[in-house]
Structure formats: structure tokens, C-alpha cells
Motif scaffolding. Sequence first.
Motif, PDB file in Angstrom:
ATOM      1  N   THR A   1       0.828  -1.218   0.000  1.00 19.57           N
ATOM      2  CA  THR A   1       0.000   0.000   0.000  1.00 19.57           C
ATOM      3  C   THR A   1       0.860   1.265   0.000  1.00 19.57           C
ATOM      4  O   THR A   1       0.615   2.184   0.768  1.00 19.57           O
ATOM      5  CB  THR A   1      -0.962   0.000   1.207  1.00 19.57           C
ATOM      6  N   ILE A   2       1.845   1.299  -0.885  1.00 20.47           N
ATOM      7  CA  ILE A   2       2.728   2.468  -1.010  1.00 20.47           C
ATOM      8  C   ILE A   2       1.928   3.689  -1.436  1.00 20.47           C
ATOM      9  O   ILE A   2       1.035   3.595  -2.287  1.00 20.47           O
ATOM     10  CB  ILE A   2       3.836   2.196  -2.059  1.00 20.47           C
ATOM     11  N   GLY A   3       2.257   4.814  -0.860  1.00 22.93           N
ATOM     12  CA  GLY A   3       1.668   6.083  -1.272  1.00 22.93           C
ATOM     13  C   GLY A   3       2.492   6.678  -2.403  1.00 22.93           C
ATOM     14  O   GLY A   3       2.512   6.154  -3.509  1.00 22.93           O
ATOM     15  N   ALA A   4       3.219   7.757  -2.108  1.00 22.08           N
ATOM     16  CA  ALA A   4       3.986   8.432  -3.152  1.00 22.08           C
ATOM     17  C   ALA A   4       5.229   9.097  -2.562  1.00 22.08           C
ATOM     18  O   ALA A   4       5.282   9.392  -1.364  1.00 22.08           O
ATOM     19  CB  ALA A   4       3.128   9.488  -3.850  1.00 22.08           C
ATOM     20  N   LEU A   5       6.184   9.325  -3.423  1.00 23.92           N
ATOM     21  CA  LEU A   5       7.344  10.150  -3.125  1.00 23.92           C
ATOM     22  C   LEU A   5       7.367  11.236  -4.189  1.00 23.92           C
ATOM     23  O   LEU A   5       7.518  10.942  -5.384  1.00 23.92           O
ATOM     24  CB  LEU A   5       8.638   9.328  -3.158  1.00 23.92           C
ATOM     25  N   ASN A   6       7.134  12.471  -3.767  1.00 24.22           N
ATOM     26  CA  ASN A   6       7.067  13.605  -4.685  1.00 24.22           C
ATOM     27  C   ASN A   6       8.255  14.528  -4.474  1.00 24.22           C
ATOM     28  O   ASN A   6       8.691  14.729  -3.344  1.00 24.22           O
ATOM     29  CB  ASN A   6       5.772  14.398  -4.454  1.00 24.22           C
ATOM     30  N   VAL A   7       8.732  15.098  -5.564  1.00 23.44           N
ATOM     31  CA  VAL A   7       9.786  16.110  -5.510  1.00 23.44           C
ATOM     32  C   VAL A   7       9.211  17.388  -6.097  1.00 23.44           C
ATOM     33  O   VAL A   7       8.700  17.399  -7.220  1.00 23.44           O
ATOM     34  CB  VAL A   7      11.039  15.683  -6.304  1.00 23.44           C
ATOM     35  N   TYR A   8       9.284  18.458  -5.305  1.00 27.48           N
ATOM     36  CA  TYR A   8       8.797  19.772  -5.719  1.00 27.48           C
ATOM     37  C   TYR A   8       9.927  20.789  -5.626  1.00 27.48           C
ATOM     38  O   TYR A   8      10.902  20.580  -4.908  1.00 27.48           O
ATOM     39  CB  TYR A   8       7.695  20.278  -4.783  1.00 27.48           C
ATOM     40  N   THR A   9       9.732  21.926  -6.295  1.00 29.07           N
ATOM     41  CA  THR A   9      10.527  23.112  -6.025  1.00 29.07           C
ATOM     42  C   THR A   9       9.548  24.223  -5.667  1.00 29.07           C
ATOM     43  O   THR A   9       8.359  24.162  -5.992  1.00 29.07           O
ATOM     44  CB  THR A   9      11.390  23.546  -7.230  1.00 29.07           C
TER      45      THR A   9
ATOM     46  N   ALA B   1       3.470  28.428  -3.956  1.00 26.65           N
ATOM     47  CA  ALA B   1       3.010  27.199  -4.592  1.00 26.65           C
ATOM     48  C   ALA B   1       4.178  26.246  -4.843  1.00 26.65           C
ATOM     49  O   ALA B   1       5.314  26.673  -5.056  1.00 26.65           O
ATOM     50  CB  ALA B   1       2.320  27.530  -5.911  1.00 26.65           C
ATOM     51  N   LEU B   2       3.869  24.971  -4.804  1.00 26.64           N
ATOM     52  CA  LEU B   2       4.851  23.934  -5.094  1.00 26.64           C
ATOM     53  C   LEU B   2       4.758  23.557  -6.575  1.00 26.64           C
ATOM     54  O   LEU B   2       3.659  23.397  -7.104  1.00 26.64           O
ATOM     55  CB  LEU B   2       4.582  22.689  -4.249  1.00 26.64           C
ATOM     56  N   LYS B   3       5.911  23.424  -7.223  1.00 25.73           N
ATOM     57  CA  LYS B   3       5.965  22.992  -8.621  1.00 25.73           C
ATOM     58  C   LYS B   3       6.449  21.541  -8.636  1.00 25.73           C
ATOM     59  O   LYS B   3       7.572  21.248  -8.218  1.00 25.73           O
ATOM     60  CB  LYS B   3       6.921  23.885  -9.414  1.00 25.73           C
ATOM     61  N   LEU B   4       5.599  20.624  -9.101  1.00 25.63           N
ATOM     62  CA  LEU B   4       5.960  19.213  -9.134  1.00 25.63           C
ATOM     63  C   LEU B   4       7.061  18.970 -10.159  1.00 25.63           C
ATOM     64  O   LEU B   4       6.924  19.336 -11.319  1.00 25.63           O
ATOM     65  CB  LEU B   4       4.735  18.358  -9.462  1.00 25.63           C
ATOM     66  N   VAL B   5       8.148  18.347  -9.709  1.00 27.77           N
ATOM     67  CA  VAL B   5       9.273  18.016 -10.586  1.00 27.77           C
ATOM     68  C   VAL B   5       9.173  16.552 -11.021  1.00 27.77           C
ATOM     69  O   VAL B   5       9.347  16.229 -12.187  1.00 27.77           O
ATOM     70  CB  VAL B   5      10.621  18.289  -9.880  1.00 27.77           C
ATOM     71  N   THR B   6       8.895  15.669 -10.064  1.00 22.13           N
ATOM     72  CA  THR B   6       8.710  14.249 -10.379  1.00 22.13           C
ATOM     73  C   THR B   6       7.926  13.593  -9.256  1.00 22.13           C
ATOM     74  O   THR B   6       7.901  14.087  -8.131  1.00 22.13           O
ATOM     75  CB  THR B   6      10.066  13.532 -10.599  1.00 22.13           C
ATOM     76  N   SER B   7       7.279  12.466  -9.569  1.00 18.93           N
ATOM     77  CA  SER B   7       6.500  11.722  -8.592  1.00 18.93           C
ATOM     78  C   SER B   7       6.706  10.231  -8.821  1.00 18.93           C
ATOM     79  O   SER B   7       6.663   9.762  -9.958  1.00 18.93           O
ATOM     80  CB  SER B   7       5.017  12.074  -8.736  1.00 18.93           C
ATOM     81  N   LEU B   8       6.943   9.510  -7.733  1.00 20.71           N
ATOM     82  CA  LEU B   8       7.096   8.060  -7.787  1.00 20.71           C
ATOM     83  C   LEU B   8       5.979   7.441  -6.963  1.00 20.71           C
ATOM     84  O   LEU B   8       5.706   7.894  -5.853  1.00 20.71           O
ATOM     85  CB  LEU B   8       8.452   7.648  -7.206  1.00 20.71           C
ATOM     86  N   THR B   9       5.330   6.420  -7.494  1.00 18.41           N
ATOM     87  CA  THR B   9       4.275   5.719  -6.782  1.00 18.41           C
ATOM     88  C   THR B   9       4.429   4.221  -7.006  1.00 18.41           C
ATOM     89  O   THR B   9       5.053   3.792  -7.979  1.00 18.41           O
ATOM     90  CB  THR B   9       2.870   6.143  -7.259  1.00 18.41           C
ATOM     91  N   GLY B  10       3.883   3.444  -6.107  1.00 18.16           N
ATOM     92  CA  GLY B  10       3.866   2.005  -6.288  1.00 18.16           C
ATOM     93  C   GLY B  10       4.978   1.276  -5.554  1.00 18.16           C
ATOM     94  O   GLY B  10       5.867   1.878  -4.960  1.00 18.16           O
ATOM     95  N   ASN B  11       4.919  -0.043  -5.627  1.00 16.99           N
ATOM     96  CA  ASN B  11       5.851  -0.940  -4.958  1.00 16.99           C
ATOM     97  C   ASN B  11       7.035  -1.223  -5.879  1.00 16.99           C
ATOM     98  O   ASN B  11       6.858  -1.787  -6.960  1.00 16.99           O
ATOM     99  CB  ASN B  11       5.119  -2.234  -4.595  1.00 16.99           C
ATOM    100  N   TYR B  12       8.237  -0.858  -5.453  1.00 18.72           N
ATOM    101  CA  TYR B  12       9.450  -1.096  -6.232  1.00 18.72           C
ATOM    102  C   TYR B  12      10.258  -2.267  -5.681  1.00 18.72           C
ATOM    103  O   TYR B  12      11.384  -2.500  -6.100  1.00 18.72           O
ATOM    104  CB  TYR B  12      10.325   0.165  -6.261  1.00 18.72           C
ATOM    105  N   GLY B  13       9.705  -2.985  -4.714  1.00  9.22           N
ATOM    106  CA  GLY B  13      10.403  -4.125  -4.130  1.00  9.22           C
ATOM    107  C   GLY B  13      11.357  -3.701  -3.026  1.00  9.22           C
ATOM    108  O   GLY B  13      11.539  -2.518  -2.749  1.00  9.22           O
ATOM    109  N   ASP B  14      11.970  -4.699  -2.416  1.00 11.80           N
ATOM    110  CA  ASP B  14      12.872  -4.464  -1.278  1.00 11.80           C
ATOM    111  C   ASP B  14      14.264  -4.104  -1.779  1.00 11.80           C
ATOM    112  O   ASP B  14      15.198  -4.908  -1.694  1.00 11.80           O
ATOM    113  CB  ASP B  14      12.905  -5.708  -0.389  1.00 11.80           C
ATOM    114  N   ALA B  15      14.396  -2.898  -2.328  1.00  9.01           N
ATOM    115  CA  ALA B  15      15.674  -2.459  -2.899  1.00  9.01           C
ATOM    116  C   ALA B  15      15.782  -0.941  -2.832  1.00  9.01           C
ATOM    117  O   ALA B  15      14.782  -0.232  -2.912  1.00  9.01           O
ATOM    118  CB  ALA B  15      15.785  -2.912  -4.353  1.00  9.01           C
ATOM    119  N   TRP B  16      17.019  -0.474  -2.696  1.00 11.97           N
ATOM    120  CA  TRP B  16      17.310   0.956  -2.816  1.00 11.97           C
ATOM    121  C   TRP B  16      17.551   1.243  -4.293  1.00 11.97           C
ATOM    122  O   TRP B  16      18.363   0.581  -4.939  1.00 11.97           O
ATOM    123  CB  TRP B  16      18.554   1.329  -2.008  1.00 11.97           C
TER     124      TRP B  16
END
Length: 147
Positions: free
Chosen positions: A59-67, A74-89
Motif C-alpha cells: 500500500t505504497i503512497g507516493a514520493l514527490n519532488v517539488y521546487t 506554490a509547489l511545482k511538481l518536478v517528479t512523482s514516484l508511486t507504487g511498490n518497487y520491491g525491497d531495494a534501494w
Amino acid sequence: NTGPTRDHTRGTSGGYYAYIESSSPRKPGDKAWLISTPFSPTSGDTCSLRFFYHMYGKTIGALNVYTRSTVQGALKLVTSLTGNYGDAWLRKQVTLHETANFQVVLEGVVGNGYNGDVAIDDISMTPGCTNLAGPLPSGSPPPATTA
């Protein structure tokens, strides 16, 4: 299972990283921010944010990067990651194109359950990013949003 069992830097359980816990008392949609020091406007493709992320769980939410160019602006969205990427960095590098002084805001968002911690480690900026000597202006708060 959820979250990392070790940090990225040392690869051991004794290391450190930042994360947002998705278990109680957290609720879906809760957010945590890490905010950078201010930087001067970028020039071409010379300034990038680099980090490692770990997004593991059903049940991963999100990791967002803003400037942002003002503290309350206001925040400007640069990139967004969502979902399960497994047990890895995994490594992420994002080139920043900013015409005004700015800060980077990293945002972890809790998903729809307790199996979804979002973690980050080894955050850095490339040498083409120039620290700003003073603070960002406060600015005006963005308009309120309704959910």
C-alpha cells in the motif's frame, strides 16, 4: 513486509535513513516533508538532485519532488514516484530548471494501508547547484484545496 531492513550508505541495519511510517497513528494521505536550503537559479542542465529511494509494500503512497520559489508559495511538481518497487534501494537523479531562487521539497505520502513505508537516503545536489546566501522570501500562501 514493508520498509528497508538496512540503509543505503553502509548497507547495514545500524545505518540511518529518513522515512515516513505508514502504520498508526498515520492515516492515508498524511505527508512528511524534507526541505532543502535555498539555491540560486539554475543554468542549463548543470543542477540536479540525487537520492536513493526505497518504496516497498502493498500500500505504497507516493514520493514527490517539488521546487518552490517562496517559503509559503506554490509547489511545482518536478517528479512523482508511486507504487511498490520491491525491497531495494533505487537511485534517482532529477535535473532542475529554475529561473528564480528556489528550495527543493521532498514529500512522502502515506498510502491506503499500513504496508507501505517510503524511505530516502544519500540525498545530494550536483556541483552545478549554488547555495543561496540568504533565505527565500516568505511570499503568499497558495490557495486552500479541498479533498
